[in-house]
Design a protein around this motif. Structure first.
Motif, PDB file in Angstrom:
ATOM      1  N   LEU A  74      40.652  -1.039   1.565  1.00 53.59           N
ATOM      2  CA  LEU A  74      40.994   0.237   1.589  1.00 53.59           C
ATOM      3  C   LEU A  74      41.702   0.896   2.694  1.00 53.59           C
ATOM      4  CD1 LEU A  74      38.208   1.515  -0.830  1.00 53.59           C
ATOM      5  CD2 LEU A  74      40.570   0.586  -1.413  1.00 53.59           C
ATOM      6  N   GLY A  75      41.289   0.416   3.932  1.00 54.82           N
ATOM      7  CA  GLY A  75      41.806   1.053   4.901  1.00 54.82           C
ATOM      8  C   GLY A  75      41.098   2.225   5.501  1.00 54.82           C
ATOM      9  N   LEU A  76      41.665   3.046   6.116  1.00 51.87           N
ATOM     10  CA  LEU A  76      41.146   4.224   6.725  1.00 51.87           C
ATOM     11  C   LEU A  76      40.882   5.429   5.585  1.00 51.87           C
ATOM     12  CD1 LEU A  76      40.077   6.160   9.226  1.00 51.87           C
ATOM     13  CD2 LEU A  76      42.456   6.927   9.161  1.00 51.87           C
ATOM     14  N   LEU A  77      39.659   5.573   5.130  1.00 53.87           N
ATOM     15  CA  LEU A  77      39.323   6.555   4.084  1.00 53.87           C
ATOM     16  C   LEU A  77      39.475   7.954   4.585  1.00 53.87           C
ATOM     17  CD1 LEU A  77      36.166   5.008   2.709  1.00 53.87           C
ATOM     18  CD2 LEU A  77      38.457   4.643   1.957  1.00 53.87           C
ATOM     19  N   TYR A  78      39.199   8.593   5.666  1.00 56.35           N
ATOM     20  CA  TYR A  78      39.296   9.767   6.187  1.00 56.35           C
ATOM     21  C   TYR A  78      38.675   9.714   7.615  1.00 56.35           C
ATOM     22  CZ  TYR A  78      34.657  11.111   5.108  1.00 56.35           C
ATOM     23  OH  TYR A  78      33.107  11.008   4.916  1.00 56.35           O
ATOM     24  N   PRO A  79      39.458  10.597   8.531  1.00 59.07           N
ATOM     25  CA  PRO A  79      38.888  10.651   9.853  1.00 59.07           C
ATOM     26  C   PRO A  79      37.915  11.884   9.950  1.00 59.07           C
ATOM     27  CG  PRO A  79      41.432  11.502   9.785  1.00 59.07           C
ATOM     28  CD  PRO A  79      40.789  11.099   8.586  1.00 59.07           C
ATOM     29  N   THR A  80      37.026  12.167  10.636  1.00 65.76           N
ATOM     30  CA  THR A  80      36.570  13.442  11.076  1.00 65.76           C
ATOM     31  C   THR A  80      36.662  13.515  12.637  1.00 65.76           C
ATOM     32  OG1 THR A  80      34.252  12.314  11.637  1.00 65.76           O
ATOM     33  CG2 THR A  80      34.766  12.967   9.255  1.00 65.76           C
ATOM     34  N   GLU A  81      36.241  14.498  13.039  1.00 67.44           N
ATOM     35  CA  GLU A  81      35.916  15.032  14.339  1.00 67.44           C
ATOM     36  C   GLU A  81      35.834  13.767  15.317  1.00 67.44           C
ATOM     37  OE1 GLU A  81      34.558  18.767  15.838  1.00 67.44           O
ATOM     38  OE2 GLU A  81      35.424  19.707  14.234  1.00 67.44           O
ATOM     39  N   ASP A  82      34.570  13.266  14.953  1.00 69.33           N
ATOM     40  CA  ASP A  82      33.763  12.194  15.895  1.00 69.33           C
ATOM     41  C   ASP A  82      34.036  10.766  15.341  1.00 69.33           C
ATOM     42  OD1 ASP A  82      32.874  14.412  17.332  1.00 69.33           O
ATOM     43  OD2 ASP A  82      31.388  14.707  16.033  1.00 69.33           O
ATOM     44  N   TYR A  83      34.369  10.626  13.981  1.00 72.14           N
ATOM     45  CA  TYR A  83      34.160   9.428  13.585  1.00 72.14           C
ATOM     46  C   TYR A  83      35.639   9.284  12.617  1.00 72.14           C
ATOM     47  CZ  TYR A  83      29.504   9.736  15.076  1.00 72.14           C
ATOM     48  OH  TYR A  83      28.375   9.722  15.719  1.00 72.14           O
ATOM     49  N   LYS A  84      35.699   7.940  12.223  1.00 72.83           N
ATOM     50  CA  LYS A  84      36.840   7.541  11.388  1.00 72.83           C
ATOM     51  C   LYS A  84      35.955   6.665  10.361  1.00 72.83           C
ATOM     52  CE  LYS A  84      40.664   7.536  14.296  1.00 72.83           C
ATOM     53  NZ  LYS A  84      41.797   6.489  14.830  1.00 72.83           N
ATOM     54  N   VAL A  85      36.148   6.685   9.146  1.00 68.28           N
ATOM     55  CA  VAL A  85      35.637   6.103   8.106  1.00 68.28           C
ATOM     56  C   VAL A  85      36.717   5.066   7.294  1.00 68.28           C
ATOM     57  CG1 VAL A  85      34.429   6.423   5.849  1.00 68.28           C
ATOM     58  CG2 VAL A  85      34.261   8.026   7.485  1.00 68.28           C
ATOM     59  N   TYR A  86      36.202   3.916   7.344  1.00 74.28           N
ATOM     60  CA  TYR A  86      36.841   2.642   6.463  1.00 74.28           C
ATOM     61  C   TYR A  86      36.000   2.058   5.386  1.00 74.28           C
ATOM     62  CZ  TYR A  86      39.634   2.767  10.985  1.00 74.28           C
ATOM     63  OH  TYR A  86      40.510   2.914  11.872  1.00 74.28           O
ATOM     64  N   MET A 101      30.680  -1.174  18.414  1.00 75.68           N
ATOM     65  CA  MET A 101      31.625  -1.058  17.697  1.00 75.68           C
ATOM     66  C   MET A 101      31.824   0.014  16.382  1.00 75.68           C
ATOM     67  SD  MET A 101      34.248  -3.694  15.974  1.00 75.68           S
ATOM     68  CE  MET A 101      35.110  -4.238  17.481  1.00 75.68           C
ATOM     69  N   ALA A 102      30.939  -0.425  15.625  1.00 72.44           N
ATOM     70  CA  ALA A 102      30.579   0.585  14.530  1.00 72.44           C
ATOM     71  C   ALA A 102      29.318   1.380  14.698  1.00 72.44           C
ATOM     72  CB  ALA A 102      30.214  -0.244  13.072  1.00 72.44           C
ATOM     73  N   ALA A 103      29.053   2.718  14.081  1.00 73.14           N
ATOM     74  CA  ALA A 103      28.424   3.373  14.199  1.00 73.14           C
ATOM     75  C   ALA A 103      27.473   3.511  12.918  1.00 73.14           C
ATOM     76  CB  ALA A 103      28.898   5.176  14.226  1.00 73.14           C
ATOM     77  N   VAL A 110      31.394   3.239   9.335  1.00 77.67           N
ATOM     78  CA  VAL A 110      31.862   4.574  10.219  1.00 77.67           C
ATOM     79  C   VAL A 110      32.122   3.898  11.577  1.00 77.67           C
ATOM     80  CG1 VAL A 110      31.339   6.603  10.800  1.00 77.67           C
ATOM     81  CG2 VAL A 110      30.648   5.958   8.693  1.00 77.67           C
ATOM     82  N   VAL A 111      33.345   4.277  12.404  1.00 76.45           N
ATOM     83  CA  VAL A 111      33.501   3.794  13.532  1.00 76.45           C
ATOM     84  C   VAL A 111      33.794   5.255  14.436  1.00 76.45           C
ATOM     85  CG1 VAL A 111      35.269   2.769  15.102  1.00 76.45           C
ATOM     86  CG2 VAL A 111      34.617   1.898  12.713  1.00 76.45           C
ATOM     87  N   ASP A 112      33.334   5.265  15.792  1.00 75.63           N
ATOM     88  CA  ASP A 112      33.579   6.182  16.462  1.00 75.63           C
ATOM     89  C   ASP A 112      35.078   6.526  16.860  1.00 75.63           C
ATOM     90  OD1 ASP A 112      33.039   8.370  18.411  1.00 75.63           O
ATOM     91  OD2 ASP A 112      31.893   6.876  19.884  1.00 75.63           O
ATOM     92  N   SER A 113      35.518   7.548  16.699  1.00 76.96           N
ATOM     93  CA  SER A 113      37.012   8.138  16.920  1.00 76.96           C
ATOM     94  C   SER A 113      37.161   7.807  18.166  1.00 76.96           C
ATOM     95  CB  SER A 113      37.090   9.547  16.207  1.00 76.96           C
ATOM     96  OG  SER A 113      36.976   9.849  15.340  1.00 76.96           O
ATOM     97  N   SER A 114      36.420   8.033  19.221  1.00 79.53           N
ATOM     98  CA  SER A 114      36.700   7.979  20.740  1.00 79.53           C
ATOM     99  C   SER A 114      37.220   6.457  21.189  1.00 79.53           C
ATOM    100  CB  SER A 114      35.633   8.231  21.650  1.00 79.53           C
ATOM    101  OG  SER A 114      34.517   7.424  21.299  1.00 79.53           O
ATOM    102  N   ASN A 115      36.850   5.543  20.154  1.00 78.28           N
ATOM    103  CA  ASN A 115      37.133   4.100  20.241  1.00 78.28           C
ATOM    104  C   ASN A 115      38.648   3.967  19.746  1.00 78.28           C
ATOM    105  OD1 ASN A 115      37.361   1.160  20.782  1.00 78.28           O
ATOM    106  ND2 ASN A 115      35.366   0.850  19.695  1.00 78.28           N
ATOM    107  N   ALA A 116      39.621   4.349  20.618  1.00 77.30           N
ATOM    108  CA  ALA A 116      41.124   4.099  20.163  1.00 77.30           C
ATOM    109  C   ALA A 116      41.498   2.661  20.207  1.00 77.30           C
ATOM    110  CB  ALA A 116      41.998   5.244  20.971  1.00 77.30           C
ATOM    111  N   SER A 117      40.859   1.949  20.953  1.00 78.89           N
ATOM    112  CA  SER A 117      41.286   0.299  20.976  1.00 78.89           C
ATOM    113  C   SER A 117      41.249  -0.417  19.674  1.00 78.89           C
ATOM    114  CB  SER A 117      40.630  -0.350  22.210  1.00 78.89           C
ATOM    115  OG  SER A 117      39.270  -0.277  21.897  1.00 78.89           O
ATOM    116  N   LEU A 118      40.263   0.144  18.618  1.00 78.50           N
ATOM    117  CA  LEU A 118      40.219  -0.493  17.469  1.00 78.50           C
ATOM    118  C   LEU A 118      41.505  -0.669  16.706  1.00 78.50           C
ATOM    119  CD1 LEU A 118      36.800   0.391  15.966  1.00 78.50           C
ATOM    120  CD2 LEU A 118      37.449  -1.757  16.878  1.00 78.50           C
TER     121      LEU A 118
END
Length: 138
Positions: A58-70, A1-3, A83-91
């Motif tokens: 704080l929720g989503l801090l910022y997205p990158t191409e590959d990851y989302k940072v919470y 789930m998390a990277a 840091v969570v993988d952006s391809s995991n859209a089901s989160l």
């Protein structure tokens, strides 16, 4: 789930960072480091009432191409960054909140150890097992 999962002290130095096994772990360290500016910005935007809050998701801090940072901040200003993988859209937001609650509970349990000095690096095996479970998607 998390990277990547990181615990950052009140003074913005890392207490604990764990990543998925990869060739470029330094990228995660950089991502966590750059997220601290966003965390501080979000904390200051809450205003004077932030000291009264018991916790601050704080929720989503910022997205990158590959990851989302919470981000998540405790009432003692200890910061959790996941840091969570952006391809995991089901989160969903609730799943991220649950992950932070689990991490916060593990952190509090670790702080209850009379041999741990607050501000030292986290070396607790129980805490690390919780984080490894988060990295493996448990």
């Amino acid at each position: 789930m998390a990277a990547c999962v990181a615990v950052i002290a009140k003074e913005n130095y890392p207490l604990f960072i764990k990543t998925i096994p990869t060739e470029n772990e330094l990228k995660f360290y950089y991502t966590v480091h750059t997220s601290l500016d966003v965390v501080e910005e979000k904390i200051s935007s809450v205003g004077k009432n932030a000291n009264d809050l018991r916790e601050l998701y704080l929720g989503l801090l910022y997205p990158t191409e590959d990851y989302k940072v919470y981000g998540y901040v405790t009432n003692t200003r200890v910061k959790f960054v996941v840091v969570v993988d952006s391809s995991n859209a089901s989160l969903r937001d609730n799943e991220i909140r649950t992950m932070f609650k689990k991490l916060h509970n593990a952190y509090v349990d670790m702080l209850c150890n009379p041999f741990y000095k607050p501000g030292d690096n986290i070396t607790s095996r129980a805490f690390e097992n919780i984080v490894v479970g988060m990295l493996q998607g448990d």
